[in-house]
Design a protein around this motif. Structure first.
Motif, PDB file in Angstrom:
ATOM      1  N   TYR A   1       0.825  -1.210   0.000  1.00  0.00           N
ATOM      2  CA  TYR A   1       0.000   0.000   0.000  1.00  0.00           C
ATOM      3  C   TYR A   1       0.860   1.261   0.000  1.00  0.00           C
ATOM      4  O   TYR A   1       0.506   2.266  -0.622  1.00  0.00           O
ATOM      5  N   ALA A   2       2.005   1.206   0.662  1.00  0.00           N
ATOM      6  CA  ALA A   2       2.910   2.356   0.665  1.00  0.00           C
ATOM      7  C   ALA A   2       3.430   2.613  -0.758  1.00  0.00           C
ATOM      8  O   ALA A   2       3.575   3.773  -1.179  1.00  0.00           O
ATOM      9  N   HIS A   3       3.702   1.535  -1.480  1.00  0.00           N
ATOM     10  CA  HIS A   3       4.163   1.673  -2.871  1.00  0.00           C
ATOM     11  C   HIS A   3       3.086   2.320  -3.736  1.00  0.00           C
ATOM     12  O   HIS A   3       3.359   3.215  -4.541  1.00  0.00           O
ATOM     13  N   LEU A   4       1.855   1.887  -3.557  1.00  0.00           N
ATOM     14  CA  LEU A   4       0.750   2.486  -4.300  1.00  0.00           C
ATOM     15  C   LEU A   4       0.574   3.966  -3.938  1.00  0.00           C
ATOM     16  O   LEU A   4       0.338   4.811  -4.812  1.00  0.00           O
ATOM     17  N   GLN A   5       0.712   4.278  -2.637  1.00  0.00           N
ATOM     18  CA  GLN A   5       0.571   5.670  -2.202  1.00  0.00           C
ATOM     19  C   GLN A   5       1.673   6.543  -2.792  1.00  0.00           C
ATOM     20  O   GLN A   5       1.429   7.701  -3.150  1.00  0.00           O
ATOM     21  N   GLU A   6       2.879   6.005  -2.900  1.00  0.00           N
ATOM     22  CA  GLU A   6       3.984   6.768  -3.492  1.00  0.00           C
ATOM     23  C   GLU A   6       3.671   7.119  -4.944  1.00  0.00           C
ATOM     24  O   GLU A   6       4.000   8.215  -5.414  1.00  0.00           O
ATOM     25  N   THR A   7       3.047   6.183  -5.646  1.00  0.00           N
ATOM     26  CA  THR A   7       2.672   6.440  -7.033  1.00  0.00           C
ATOM     27  C   THR A   7       1.591   7.509  -7.101  1.00  0.00           C
ATOM     28  O   THR A   7       1.657   8.436  -7.926  1.00  0.00           O
ATOM     29  N   ILE A   8       0.609   7.423  -6.228  1.00  0.00           N
ATOM     30  CA  ILE A   8      -0.487   8.392  -6.212  1.00  0.00           C
ATOM     31  C   ILE A   8       0.018   9.797  -5.890  1.00  0.00           C
ATOM     32  O   ILE A   8      -0.505  10.791  -6.419  1.00  0.00           O
ATOM     33  N   ARG A   9       1.033   9.898  -5.035  1.00  0.00           N
ATOM     34  CA  ARG A   9       1.545  11.230  -4.661  1.00  0.00           C
ATOM     35  C   ARG A   9       2.050  12.021  -5.871  1.00  0.00           C
ATOM     36  O   ARG A   9       2.143  13.250  -5.822  1.00  0.00           O
ATOM     37  N   LEU A  10       2.361  11.342  -6.940  1.00  0.00           N
ATOM     38  CA  LEU A  10       2.852  12.022  -8.135  1.00  0.00           C
ATOM     39  C   LEU A  10       1.745  12.789  -8.852  1.00  0.00           C
ATOM     40  O   LEU A  10       2.027  13.668  -9.666  1.00  0.00           O
ATOM     41  N   TYR A  11       0.481  12.459  -8.537  1.00  0.00           N
ATOM     42  CA  TYR A  11      -0.614  13.153  -9.217  1.00  0.00           C
ATOM     43  C   TYR A  11      -1.774  13.499  -8.284  1.00  0.00           C
ATOM     44  O   TYR A  11      -2.894  13.728  -8.724  1.00  0.00           O
ATOM     45  N   ASP A  12      -1.489  13.587  -6.977  1.00  0.00           N
ATOM     46  CA  ASP A  12      -2.563  13.935  -6.033  1.00  0.00           C
ATOM     47  C   ASP A  12      -2.681  15.444  -5.818  1.00  0.00           C
ATOM     48  O   ASP A  12      -3.341  15.896  -4.891  1.00  0.00           O
ATOM     49  N   HIS A  13      -2.035  16.213  -6.690  1.00  0.00           N
ATOM     50  CA  HIS A  13      -2.057  17.674  -6.579  1.00  0.00           C
ATOM     51  C   HIS A  13      -2.186  18.267  -7.977  1.00  0.00           C
ATOM     52  O   HIS A  13      -1.904  17.600  -8.980  1.00  0.00           O
ATOM     53  N   ALA A  14      -2.592  19.495  -8.032  1.00  0.00           N
ATOM     54  CA  ALA A  14      -2.712  20.174  -9.321  1.00  0.00           C
ATOM     55  C   ALA A  14      -1.325  20.342  -9.942  1.00  0.00           C
ATOM     56  O   ALA A  14      -0.371  20.722  -9.251  1.00  0.00           O
ATOM     57  N   PRO A  15      -1.186  20.073 -11.230  1.00  0.00           N
ATOM     58  CA  PRO A  15       0.126  20.197 -11.872  1.00  0.00           C
ATOM     59  C   PRO A  15       0.543  21.658 -12.027  1.00  0.00           C
ATOM     60  O   PRO A  15      -0.295  22.555 -12.160  1.00  0.00           O
ATOM     61  N   ALA A  16       1.861  21.860 -12.025  1.00  0.00           N
ATOM     62  CA  ALA A  16       2.377  23.221 -12.171  1.00  0.00           C
ATOM     63  C   ALA A  16       2.336  23.685 -13.620  1.00  0.00           C
ATOM     64  O   ALA A  16       2.230  24.886 -13.891  1.00  0.00           O
ATOM     65  N   ASP A  17       2.431  22.738 -14.559  1.00  0.00           N
ATOM     66  CA  ASP A  17       2.430  23.105 -15.975  1.00  0.00           C
ATOM     67  C   ASP A  17       1.971  21.905 -16.803  1.00  0.00           C
ATOM     68  O   ASP A  17       1.660  20.838 -16.269  1.00  0.00           O
ATOM     69  N   ALA A  18       1.935  22.094 -18.111  1.00  0.00           N
ATOM     70  CA  ALA A  18       1.436  21.052 -19.015  1.00  0.00           C
ATOM     71  C   ALA A  18       2.306  19.805 -18.981  1.00  0.00           C
ATOM     72  O   ALA A  18       1.796  18.679 -19.066  1.00  0.00           O
ATOM     73  N   GLU A  19       3.606  19.991 -18.845  1.00  0.00           N
ATOM     74  CA  GLU A  19       4.499  18.837 -18.816  1.00  0.00           C
ATOM     75  C   GLU A  19       4.246  17.981 -17.583  1.00  0.00           C
ATOM     76  O   GLU A  19       4.222  16.740 -17.665  1.00  0.00           O
ATOM     77  N   GLU A  20       4.049  18.627 -16.426  1.00  0.00           N
ATOM     78  CA  GLU A  20       3.766  17.851 -15.221  1.00  0.00           C
ATOM     79  C   GLU A  20       2.424  17.135 -15.351  1.00  0.00           C
ATOM     80  O   GLU A  20       2.278  15.997 -14.907  1.00  0.00           O
ATOM     81  N   GLU A  21       1.453  17.779 -15.966  1.00  0.00           N
ATOM     82  CA  GLU A  21       0.154  17.131 -16.136  1.00  0.00           C
ATOM     83  C   GLU A  21       0.283  15.892 -17.026  1.00  0.00           C
ATOM     84  O   GLU A  21      -0.330  14.860 -16.765  1.00  0.00           O
ATOM     85  N   PHE A  22       1.095  16.000 -18.073  1.00  0.00           N
ATOM     86  CA  PHE A  22       1.333  14.845 -18.943  1.00  0.00           C
ATOM     87  C   PHE A  22       1.976  13.705 -18.151  1.00  0.00           C
ATOM     88  O   PHE A  22       1.573  12.539 -18.262  1.00  0.00           O
ATOM     89  N   GLN A  23       2.971  14.035 -17.340  1.00  0.00           N
ATOM     90  CA  GLN A  23       3.632  13.009 -16.528  1.00  0.00           C
ATOM     91  C   GLN A  23       2.667  12.415 -15.503  1.00  0.00           C
ATOM     92  O   GLN A  23       2.768  11.231 -15.170  1.00  0.00           O
ATOM     93  N   GLN A  24       1.744  13.210 -15.017  1.00  0.00           N
ATOM     94  CA  GLN A  24       0.746  12.696 -14.084  1.00  0.00           C
ATOM     95  C   GLN A  24      -0.145  11.647 -14.748  1.00  0.00           C
ATOM     96  O   GLN A  24      -0.515  10.650 -14.139  1.00  0.00           O
TER      97      GLN A  24
END
Length: 264
Positions: A143-166
């Motif tokens: 579950y910690a591994h899954l949460q680490e993955t979710i943390r990459l997209y649990d916030h609004a992206p700073a720009d278009a590139e971050e949104e793509f990576q999300q």
């Protein structure tokens, strides 16, 4: 045969269908290669183990030197053996990694990729069963591994590139889940489907299109799924993943319809 035509022994795409090669008599070198594979399996050799030289002798294999050389070359190309020269050298057992296998399969589909509908037809079958099998079986580290993955997209992206990576990270969540399965074939199939999506130009274009609601939808499904997995609700997890896959398919097909469709 044209220079660019598939070899007689290679599968080839004809239109959108895979044409399988005709069955042909086994060549002597192929039979010797199979014999060596059988010896490796029967004696429990593992990657890194040295294959006894006597197993590879012409006398033991009852084959000509050139035939044995051809068999070893085939096994090396397949990633099953490797050779080292010098002191301590010889022929050693190797192993084709899942990544290498996916590279080969990806090349098979390079010039005629499966459609989004074909990929989601399999995802809708496989991923609900995958999560049903994981219900009540994951530990805190999982579950910690899954949460680490979710943390990459649990916030609004700073720009278009971050949104793509999300968007790619949201797909990673499914690959991480697949990696927890004890069914290695199921894991491989699911992760390979995710890879196909990452490589498709139409998918990458869709992922690059800003859509804040899409991130919220994915988070909602995934948080609910983890709760069901923790309490061991296999049927609930299966149903939720089926709903998620159906919704994802509808979204992707709708977005793809307004773009240039990808061949295949």
């Amino acid at each position: 045969m044209r220079p660019d035509a598939p070899g007689a022994d290679e599968p080839a795409w004809v239109g959108e269908r895979l044409e399988l090669p005709p069955r042909r008599p086994t060549r002597r070198a192929d039979a010797i290669a199979q014999q060596i594979r059988d010896l490796i399996a029967a004696h429990g050799l593992r990657p890194g183990d040295r294959i006894p030289q006597e197993w590879l002798s012409e006398a033991h294999l009852q084959a000509a030197k050139g035939t044995v050389r051809e068999a070893l070359k085939a096994l090396k190309t397949q990633g099953l053996i490797k050779t080292r020269t010098g002191p301590g050298g010889g022929v050693f057992v190797s192993a084709l990694s899942a990544g290498q296998a996916m590279d080969l399969l990806s090349n098979l589909f390079l010039f005629s990729r499966p459609s989004l509908s074909e990929i989601y037809a399999l995802r809708k079958l496989l991923e609900p069963e995958l999560v049903a099998g994981l219900a009540g079986r994951l530990d805190e580290a999982d579950y910690a591994h899954l949460q680490e993955t979710i943390r990459l997209y649990d916030h609004a992206p700073a720009d278009a590139e971050e949104e793509f990576q999300q968007r790619l990270s949201e797909l990673d969540f499914h690959s991480v889940l697949a990696g927890f399965s004890d069914n290695r074939l199921l894991t491989f199939a699911c992760v390979f489907l995710h890879r196909l999506l990452r490589e498709m130009a139409v998918c990458r274009a869709i992922y690059a299109t800003p859509n804040p609601q899409l991130r919220e939808t994915a988070l909602n499904y995934q948080v609910r799924l983890m709760r069901l997995l923790k309490v061991g609700d296999a049927e609930g997890a299966r149903s939720l993943m089926a709903e998620h896959m159906a919704e994802a398919e509808r979204y992707m097909l709708a977005r793809a319809a307004i773009r240039q469709p990808e061949g295949g």
